[in-house]
Enzyme design. Structure first.
Site, PDB file in Angstrom:
ATOM      1  N   HIS A 139     124.637  21.452  28.707  1.00 19.09           N
ATOM      2  CA  HIS A 139     124.664  20.355  29.677  1.00 19.09           C
ATOM      3  C   HIS A 139     125.528  20.691  30.906  1.00 19.09           C
ATOM      4  CE1 HIS A 139     123.760  16.320  30.909  1.00 19.09           C
ATOM      5  NE2 HIS A 139     125.015  15.896  30.861  1.00 19.09           N
ATOM      6  N   ASP A 180     118.848  17.618  33.755  1.00 15.77           N
ATOM      7  CA  ASP A 180     119.283  17.182  32.425  1.00 15.77           C
ATOM      8  C   ASP A 180     119.558  15.678  32.386  1.00 15.77           C
ATOM      9  OD1 ASP A 180     119.345  18.299  29.945  1.00 15.77           O
ATOM     10  OD2 ASP A 180     121.426  18.991  30.038  1.00 15.77           O
ATOM     11  N   SER A 214     122.423  14.443  34.861  1.00 19.49           N
ATOM     12  CA  SER A 214     122.825  13.600  33.747  1.00 19.49           C
ATOM     13  C   SER A 214     122.679  12.115  34.106  1.00 19.49           C
ATOM     14  CB  SER A 214     124.254  13.964  33.324  1.00 19.49           C
ATOM     15  OG  SER A 214     124.576  13.402  32.081  1.00 19.49           O
TER      16      SER A 214
END
Length: 390
Positions: free
Chosen positions: A314, A259, A236
């Protein structure tokens, strides 16, 4: 709301953390390392191949009670009642690695991975992927960033016994999010660069004291890390941190971005990314804007790959996916439809194949090369962002 649901489930003792043991040939050891007495120092959890030890202690997954308060703050809940409930629910979960286990020396040197956590996370929440990679013969340094993006962290000023805590910080009102996050991503990437420098110092024989005074002596790493084989990785906010670290530090040969949240990186930097990146996306997080930024990199470098794991969300790439209580899963929306153990297998095997290719390792990780093209069960090439819910 998180903790009311959480409380009912947790008091029945239904929450447990079922983190898998690494599938590689090495048992995994783990230790915390803090260097320096200011916030310019470094704090990280080290995962490394270790010698087997009967009855080894396993470290706590949530290292201290203060992190429960940090998670409550990050989730916008009252820490007064949420922190104790989180502590009851998940405070006793342990990671299946050997705490400060004896380091397994390696004459040729293990390759090194610097790992960067996501927004509101901290150094222990990626223990599953870090210990999996360590079991295949990597030293993995999972940073705890001090840019106010961790749910909470701390450093130890020189006065004995003191700690100074650094809380999570939201974007200040009236400030544009891009400028706030961009400043953070630069600080995070600098911390990745400093982490590599730390290993260079250790390798050159410099004495680097571990401020935490644990009986883990960094000098055991001296001749066992190969500094010509170094990658940077993250999830992330940590994924885009890894991309930026490639721009800042020529010592990183490649990046693995789980991600990645591409938003905080300024456009002028895309042409500067000199090395290949493996983007491993989940099915439900990415936006067309974010994917377009990844494609800017893949169009410039044929070795940069983008794949998507179907049935994943996620949080699937964090340890939260392995919390067995249904309640916590609902709260942290940690579960996709794909079994989390399968998701970890795909993520780690794709990463290993990519790392073998770009760190020039002589292993058999190329057996998973197909994954880099998005070929295999539950994986597709590129990004099906048309299904994004952002």
């Amino acid at each position: 709301c998180l903790c009311l649901r959480l409380g009912r489930g947790s008091m029945g003792g239904t929450q447990s953390l079922a983190l898998p043991q690494g599938k590689g040939p090495h048992p995994v050891g783990c230790a915390d390392v803090m260097v320096g007495h200011t916030r310019q120092g470094l704090f990280l959890r080290l995962f490394y191949p270790c010698l087997p030890r009967a009855g080894a202690e396993r470290p706590l997954w949530i290292p201290r009670y203060e992190y429960c308060g940090g998670l409550a703050d990050f989730a916008l809940l009252s820490r007064r009642w949420c922190a104790p409930l989180l502590s009851v629910a998940i405070g006793s979960c342990r990671v299946p690695v050997s705490w400060k286990g004896p380091f397994k020396p390696c004459g040729s040197g293990y390759p090194l991975i610097i790992f960067s956590h996501g927004l509101g996370a901290f150094r222990t929440l990626y223990s599953s992927v870090c210990s999996e990679l360590a079991s295949w013969g990597f030293v993995v340094a999972a940073l705890e960033h001090r840019d106010h993006s961790a749910s909470v962290t701390y450093f130890c000023p020189a006065e004995a016994g003191r700690e100074e805590w650094i809380p999570y910080q939201r974007v200040p009102q009236g400030q544009k999010e891009f400028y706030f996050r961009n400043k953070q991503v630069h600080q995070r990437a600098e911390e990745c660069v400093r982490a590599l420098q730390l290993f260079k110092d250790i390798s050159s024989g410099k004495s680097v004291p571990n401020v935490l005074h644990q009986d883990f002596d960094l000098s055991v790493l001296k001749d066992s890390v190969d500094l010509t084989k170094v990658a940077v990785m993250g999830h992330s906010f940590g994924g885009v941190t890894a991309v930026l670290a490639l721009v800042k530090e020529p010592g990183f040969s490649c990046a693995v971005a789980l991600d990645a949240w591409m938003f905080p990186l300024e456009n002028s930097l895309y042409p500067e990314v000199p090395k290949p990146v493996l983007f491993i996306n989940t099915e439900k997080f990415q936006t067309p804007e974010s994917v377009a930024k990844m494609k800017r990199l893949s169009s410039r470098n044929s070795q940069t790959k983008i794949i998507t794991i179907l049935g994943s969300v996620h949080q699937s790439q964090t340890d939260f996916a392995f919390l067995t209580g249904k309640l916590i899963n609902r709260i942290f929306s940690a579960r996709g439809t794909l079994d989390p153990y399968k998701g970890l297998d795909i993520t780690s095997r794709a990463a290993l194949a990519f790392l073998q290719r770009h760190l020039h390792l002589e292993e058999d990780f190329d057996q998973w090369d197909n994954l880099l093209e998005g070929i295999g069960e539950s994986v597709v090439p590129e990004a099906p962002f048309c299904r994004s819910n952002l």
